[in-house]
Design a protein around this motif. Sequence first.
Motif, PDB file in Angstrom:
ATOM      1  N   GLN A 220       0.826  -1.204   0.000  1.00  0.00           N
ATOM      2  CA  GLN A 220       0.000   0.000   0.000  1.00  0.00           C
ATOM      3  C   GLN A 220       0.859   1.253   0.000  1.00  0.00           C
ATOM      4  N   ALA A 221       1.961   1.211   0.746  1.00  0.00           N
ATOM      5  CA  ALA A 221       2.859   2.367   0.793  1.00  0.00           C
ATOM      6  C   ALA A 221       3.486   2.638  -0.568  1.00  0.00           C
ATOM      7  N   PHE A 222       3.903   1.566  -1.269  1.00  0.00           N
ATOM      8  CA  PHE A 222       4.444   1.734  -2.619  1.00  0.00           C
ATOM      9  C   PHE A 222       3.399   2.357  -3.546  1.00  0.00           C
ATOM     10  N   THR A 223       2.200   1.820  -3.520  1.00  0.00           N
ATOM     11  CA  THR A 223       1.132   2.325  -4.387  1.00  0.00           C
ATOM     12  C   THR A 223       0.898   3.816  -4.160  1.00  0.00           C
ATOM     13  N   ASP A 224       0.760   4.194  -2.895  1.00  0.00           N
ATOM     14  CA  ASP A 224       0.462   5.590  -2.564  1.00  0.00           C
ATOM     15  C   ASP A 224       1.619   6.521  -2.880  1.00  0.00           C
ATOM     16  N   THR A 225       2.838   6.086  -2.578  1.00  0.00           N
ATOM     17  CA  THR A 225       4.001   6.957  -2.753  1.00  0.00           C
ATOM     18  C   THR A 225       4.286   7.200  -4.236  1.00  0.00           C
ATOM     19  N   PHE A 226       4.224   6.145  -5.057  1.00  0.00           N
ATOM     20  CA  PHE A 226       4.416   6.323  -6.500  1.00  0.00           C
ATOM     21  C   PHE A 226       3.313   7.196  -7.086  1.00  0.00           C
ATOM     22  N   ALA A 227       2.075   6.976  -6.647  1.00  0.00           N
ATOM     23  CA  ALA A 227       0.954   7.767  -7.153  1.00  0.00           C
ATOM     24  C   ALA A 227       1.127   9.239  -6.819  1.00  0.00           C
ATOM     25  N   GLY A 228       1.734   9.519  -5.681  1.00  0.00           N
ATOM     26  CA  GLY A 228       1.947  10.899  -5.270  1.00  0.00           C
ATOM     27  C   GLY A 228       2.883  11.667  -6.173  1.00  0.00           C
ATOM     28  N   THR A 229       3.650  10.954  -7.006  1.00  0.00           N
ATOM     29  CA  THR A 229       4.559  11.613  -7.957  1.00  0.00           C
ATOM     30  C   THR A 229       4.096  11.409  -9.400  1.00  0.00           C
ATOM     31  N   GLY A 230       2.874  10.949  -9.571  1.00  0.00           N
ATOM     32  CA  GLY A 230       2.330  10.793 -10.913  1.00  0.00           C
ATOM     33  C   GLY A 230       2.685   9.488 -11.583  1.00  0.00           C
ATOM     34  N   MET A 231       3.207   8.508 -10.837  1.00  0.00           N
ATOM     35  CA  MET A 231       3.529   7.199 -11.408  1.00  0.00           C
ATOM     36  C   MET A 231       2.514   6.164 -10.958  1.00  0.00           C
ATOM     37  N   VAL A 232       2.354   5.140 -11.783  1.00  0.00           N
ATOM     38  CA  VAL A 232       1.460   4.036 -11.443  1.00  0.00           C
ATOM     39  C   VAL A 232       2.301   2.784 -11.224  1.00  0.00           C
ATOM     40  N   LEU A 233       2.198   2.222 -10.041  1.00  0.00           N
ATOM     41  CA  LEU A 233       2.863   0.958  -9.727  1.00  0.00           C
ATOM     42  C   LEU A 233       1.780  -0.012  -9.272  1.00  0.00           C
ATOM     43  N   LYS A 234       1.528  -1.028 -10.095  1.00  0.00           N
ATOM     44  CA  LYS A 234       0.436  -1.956  -9.788  1.00  0.00           C
ATOM     45  C   LYS A 234       0.727  -3.326 -10.404  1.00  0.00           C
ATOM     46  N   ASP A 235      -0.125  -4.270 -10.076  1.00  0.00           N
ATOM     47  CA  ASP A 235      -0.098  -5.620 -10.656  1.00  0.00           C
ATOM     48  C   ASP A 235       1.271  -6.289 -10.459  1.00  0.00           C
ATOM     49  N   THR A 236       1.803  -6.922 -11.495  1.00  0.00           N
ATOM     50  CA  THR A 236       3.053  -7.682 -11.352  1.00  0.00           C
ATOM     51  C   THR A 236       4.230  -6.820 -10.906  1.00  0.00           C
ATOM     52  N   PRO A 237       4.442  -5.620 -11.473  1.00  0.00           N
ATOM     53  CA  PRO A 237       5.546  -4.777 -10.982  1.00  0.00           C
ATOM     54  C   PRO A 237       5.423  -4.455  -9.485  1.00  0.00           C
ATOM     55  N   LEU A 238       4.216  -4.214  -9.015  1.00  0.00           N
ATOM     56  CA  LEU A 238       4.006  -3.951  -7.591  1.00  0.00           C
ATOM     57  C   LEU A 238       4.330  -5.184  -6.759  1.00  0.00           C
ATOM     58  N   ASP A 239       3.909  -6.353  -7.229  1.00  0.00           N
ATOM     59  CA  ASP A 239       4.207  -7.592  -6.507  1.00  0.00           C
ATOM     60  C   ASP A 239       5.717  -7.838  -6.443  1.00  0.00           C
ATOM     61  N   LEU A 240       6.395  -7.610  -7.567  1.00  0.00           N
ATOM     62  CA  LEU A 240       7.852  -7.783  -7.594  1.00  0.00           C
ATOM     63  C   LEU A 240       8.535  -6.859  -6.588  1.00  0.00           C
ATOM     64  N   ALA A 241       8.122  -5.621  -6.572  1.00  0.00           N
ATOM     65  CA  ALA A 241       8.715  -4.639  -5.661  1.00  0.00           C
ATOM     66  C   ALA A 241       8.463  -5.021  -4.209  1.00  0.00           C
ATOM     67  N   THR A 242       7.232  -5.390  -3.908  1.00  0.00           N
ATOM     68  CA  THR A 242       6.864  -5.716  -2.530  1.00  0.00           C
ATOM     69  C   THR A 242       7.608  -6.941  -2.021  1.00  0.00           C
ATOM     70  N   GLN A 243       7.604  -8.004  -2.794  1.00  0.00           N
ATOM     71  CA  GLN A 243       8.261  -9.242  -2.365  1.00  0.00           C
ATOM     72  C   GLN A 243       9.768  -9.044  -2.210  1.00  0.00           C
ATOM     73  N   ALA A 244      10.349  -8.216  -3.055  1.00  0.00           N
ATOM     74  CA  ALA A 244      11.803  -8.003  -3.001  1.00  0.00           C
ATOM     75  C   ALA A 244      12.241  -7.354  -1.698  1.00  0.00           C
ATOM     76  N   THR A 245      11.366  -6.618  -1.043  1.00  0.00           N
ATOM     77  CA  THR A 245      11.755  -5.929   0.201  1.00  0.00           C
ATOM     78  C   THR A 245      11.848  -6.868   1.384  1.00  0.00           C
ATOM     79  N   ALA A 246      11.101  -7.986   1.341  1.00  0.00           N
ATOM     80  CA  ALA A 246      10.998  -8.904   2.484  1.00  0.00           C
ATOM     81  C   ALA A 246      10.547  -8.182   3.750  1.00  0.00           C
ATOM     82  N   GLY A 247       9.945  -7.012   3.587  1.00  0.00           N
ATOM     83  CA  GLY A 247       9.480  -6.246   4.734  1.00  0.00           C
ATOM     84  C   GLY A 247      10.571  -5.519   5.492  1.00  0.00           C
ATOM     85  N   TYR A 248      11.777  -5.536   4.956  1.00  0.00           N
ATOM     86  CA  TYR A 248      12.941  -4.924   5.622  1.00  0.00           C
ATOM     87  C   TYR A 248      12.923  -3.422   5.354  1.00  0.00           C
TER      88      TYR A 248
END
Length: 384
Positions: A220-248
Amino acid sequence: MTKTRITNPFKPSAGHLPPVLIGRDIILDDFQEGLDNGSGAPGRLMRITGARGTGKTVMLAEFRRMAEQQGWQTISETASAGMAQRLLEKLQPKKGNLSFSFEPSISVMSMGGSLGGVHYEKSRMPLTLRDAMSERLDALEKHDTGLLVTIDEAQAADRDDMVAIATTIQHLTSEDRNIAFVFAGLPSMTSKWLNDDVMTFLRRAQPERLGDVPLAEVSQAFTDTFAGTGMVLKDTPLDLATQATAGYPFMIQLVGYHIWRVAKRHHPQDASITVTVEDAEAGVRDALSRLGDTVHGPELDGLSPIDKTYLLAMAQDDGPSSTSTIAERMGKDARYASMYRMRLIEAQVIEERGYGKVDFAIPYLREYLREHAAYIRMTTGIVE
């Protein structure tokens, strides 16, 4: 008309506030309640622990921002030699020729000089620091505000400095002064300072351990933060980004920063950018490279050769490792290996995963150890 330049919202460097402090609401609420509820409230005396990259410095910065919003004054220090003296100078600057001094060692003074060698120990710093803080609080409390003192990297502090500061805070707290004190550091600071007989007061500090952030909150943080700068991060790219963080927490900043940068470079003319799978994959690769340089390398530098031997033995497994197998790989008995297991758990480098099992607590450390195994063995003198 000048076009507004949109900058990268992610800040993957020490101490910079991220766009969203995700997963830390309870800690922030506790601190705010401490400010609101007055002297003696638990949130006014707090200790923050966590491995590197979990956001300790960021939390201290946010605490200072919160306090300053309410008119409080704040003083921050990073632990190193002379810390108490620096605090003193910030509290009460020199006036004219009057100077303030700090004697870092405990001075032993004779009572009368001829009374059978009876001696007592007197630490001059707590009284001096206490007076300086009291004078500052006298002025602040007239306006119903207070003083927040934060110490970062507390595990690296000199004992005399910590004794001086802890004793001062203890006296002022017992006097119901409007003061708050938060100290942060690696997990090793807990055993180092809380078990010191002179600093038993610090055991009362509310413990807050910074761990991983739930992936749903990361997404949710990725979605909101990218949207705040006019970018769309969703679907597979969002999943890739989220999983890569491992919550760290630090990896959240790294992944966000590099994906945003890659997408901006790949689509420089687009008014509205939708992050592609290729953007996300490239950003994740860049983030992993930086993670090794900024987290894994420094973490290993602070460990002993035998600690590293233990970790290299663990890195041979693709998942949780058996503690008995690790001991066999090290060529040691289980009791010997268990000492280093406990050290690494306390430092939050590894974590228990059920009976007789351990795993890495820092994301991607296994991969880093595998890639750099030969170099680690060579530079630390590890012999297989």
